[in-house]
Write an enzyme that holds these catalytic residues in place. Structure first.
Site, PDB file in Angstrom:
ATOM      1  N   CYS A 125       0.837  -1.198   0.074  1.00  0.00           N
ATOM      2  CA  CYS A 125       0.118   0.015  -0.174  1.00  0.00           C
ATOM      3  C   CYS A 125       0.890   1.151  -0.072  1.00  0.00           C
ATOM      4  O   CYS A 125       0.344   2.478  -0.079  1.00  0.00           O
ATOM      5  CB  CYS A 125      -0.722  -0.070   1.165  1.00  0.00           C
ATOM      6  SG  CYS A 125      -2.275  -1.215   1.046  1.00  0.00           S
ATOM      7  N   SER A 179     -15.916  12.174   1.640  1.00  0.00           N
ATOM      8  CA  SER A 179     -15.094  12.252   2.878  1.00  0.00           C
ATOM      9  C   SER A 179     -14.014  11.255   2.880  1.00  0.00           C
ATOM     10  O   SER A 179     -13.091  11.204   3.662  1.00  0.00           O
ATOM     11  CB  SER A 179     -16.014  11.688   4.154  1.00  0.00           C
ATOM     12  OG  SER A 179     -16.386  10.438   3.862  1.00  0.00           O
ATOM     13  N   SER A 222      -7.939 -10.188 -15.769  1.00  0.00           N
ATOM     14  CA  SER A 222      -6.421 -10.430 -15.649  1.00  0.00           C
ATOM     15  C   SER A 222      -5.606  -9.648 -16.943  1.00  0.00           C
ATOM     16  O   SER A 222      -6.419  -9.706 -17.938  1.00  0.00           O
ATOM     17  CB  SER A 222      -5.938 -11.943 -15.496  1.00  0.00           C
ATOM     18  OG  SER A 222      -6.323 -12.561 -16.899  1.00  0.00           O
TER      19      SER A 222
END
EC number: 2.7.9.3
Length: 352
Positions: A26, A61, A163
């Site tokens: 991440c 938000s 894919s």
């Protein structure tokens, strides 16, 4: 660093998947400040015809997933639209070298967005990018097997996916879940006087960065990343919480800043109460800090009163997590309280 928590292994078929990744899990997200510029002006918009019901949570938000209330007569035992659909997608390049573990981590991370909204995952579709001319397809199968096993643990169907042939391997899932629209966990519903609980320790980013650089394996970090946030979400809801988010690529401070800004409060963090994985402080000391973590810190710094908090601690609080825990406005049994929400002050974040 505690040597008993690390090992060095030879990856399957001698392949180090992380060598094919420009970023780390991440931490490879588009920086939050840049991303907000991209989506500026795209918030607050809904379908003119609204065939699928009321949009409860969208872009406004920057919450963890989209939530749509089902139209009247299509959900709920009384036929009044008492259910909502939760939709999200998440994928990233290899964060560990073991393909099966990478698949498990990526799936747990994608499912986490549904749990972070207070929902239950229902069905997922695989998202796979693979350099078919450079990496064996047997490794791709292991990635998919890892994702399937975690989805099975979550009670979530995996039905197909998409894919592509890509120079950089990437894997994740698009996940659809359901939730009670009256019992959502949102990032804009925090209130002053509420404690902040964190359900997983920090340090995943710096340990993954060290793993990529050295080949060291951190079993505690892998166990943390593959652990579902299902029980934490259930505990939060049972305790009456209405505000939460998961801690992933923007780090604890980045996600907490978004929560505090959306809720129009200030968040105070007790740095001494924040839990960290073994080896995390040593990884920062030895320079294993991703560019994503440094960008996170630069983003929140103008809105944060750090007091006397030094740079190593700041970097760990901004560390880009992969499949991190839930940050809950409320007390969660078994989770440490790391701070509280207070009325809005001069800064959105205060670290003491």
């Amino acid at each position: 660093m505690t040597t008993s928590t690390t090992t060095t292994v030879t990856p399957q078929e001698g392949v180090r998947l992380t060598r094919y990744a420009r970023g780390g899990g991440c931490a490879c997200k588009i920086p939050p400040g840049e991303l907000e510029e991209v989506v500026a002006g795209l918030t607050g918009r809904t379908s003119r015809t609204r065939p699928a019901g009321e949009l409860l949570v969208g872009l406004d938000s920057g919450d963890d997933a989209a939530v749509v209330r089902l139209p009247r007569g299509t959900g709920g035992r009384d036929g009044t639209g008492g259910r909502a659909v939760v939709v999200t997608a998440d994928f990233f390049a290899p964060v560990v070298d073991d393909p099966y573990d990478w698949g498990r981590i990526a799936a747990a991370n994608a499912l986490s967005d549904v749990y972070a909204m207070g929902g239950t995952p229902l069905v997922a579709a695989n998202l796979l990018a693979w350099p078919r001319g450079a990496l064996p397809l047997d490794l791709a199968r292991e990635v998919l097997r890892g994702g399937l096993d975690v989805a099975d643990e979550a009670g979530c169907h995996v039905a197909g996916g998409h894919s592509v042939d890509d120079p950089e391997p990437k894997y994740g899932m698009a996940v659809t879940g359901t939730a009670d629209p009256e019992r959502l966990l949102r990032n804009d519903t925090g209130r002053p006087g509420t404690p902040l609980s964190l359900t997983k320790p920090l340090g995943l980013g710096v340990l993954n960065t060290r793993h990529k650089a050295t080949g060291e394996v951190f079993p505690e970090a892998v166990r943390t990343m593959v652990a579902l946030n299902r029980d934490a979400a259930a505990s939060a809801l049972a305790a009456g919480a209405v505000c939460a988010t998961d801690v992933t690529g923007f780090g604890l401070l980045g996600h907490l800043y978004k929560l505090a800004r959306a809720s129009r409060v200030t968040a105070v963090v007790d740095a001494s109460a924040v839990p960290f994985l073994d080896g995390a402080h040593e990884a920062v000391r030895d320079g294993h800090v991703s560019g994503g973590t440094r960008r996170n810190l630069a983003w929140v710094a103008p809105y944060t009163d750090f007091g006397g908090t030094g740079e190593p601690a700041r970097l760990l609080l901004a560390d880009a997590q992969t499949s991190g825990g839930l940050l809950v406005a409320g007390e969660v049994p078994g989770a440490p309280v790391i701070g509280e929400l207070v009325p809005a002050g001069a800064h959105r974040l205060v670290v003491r």
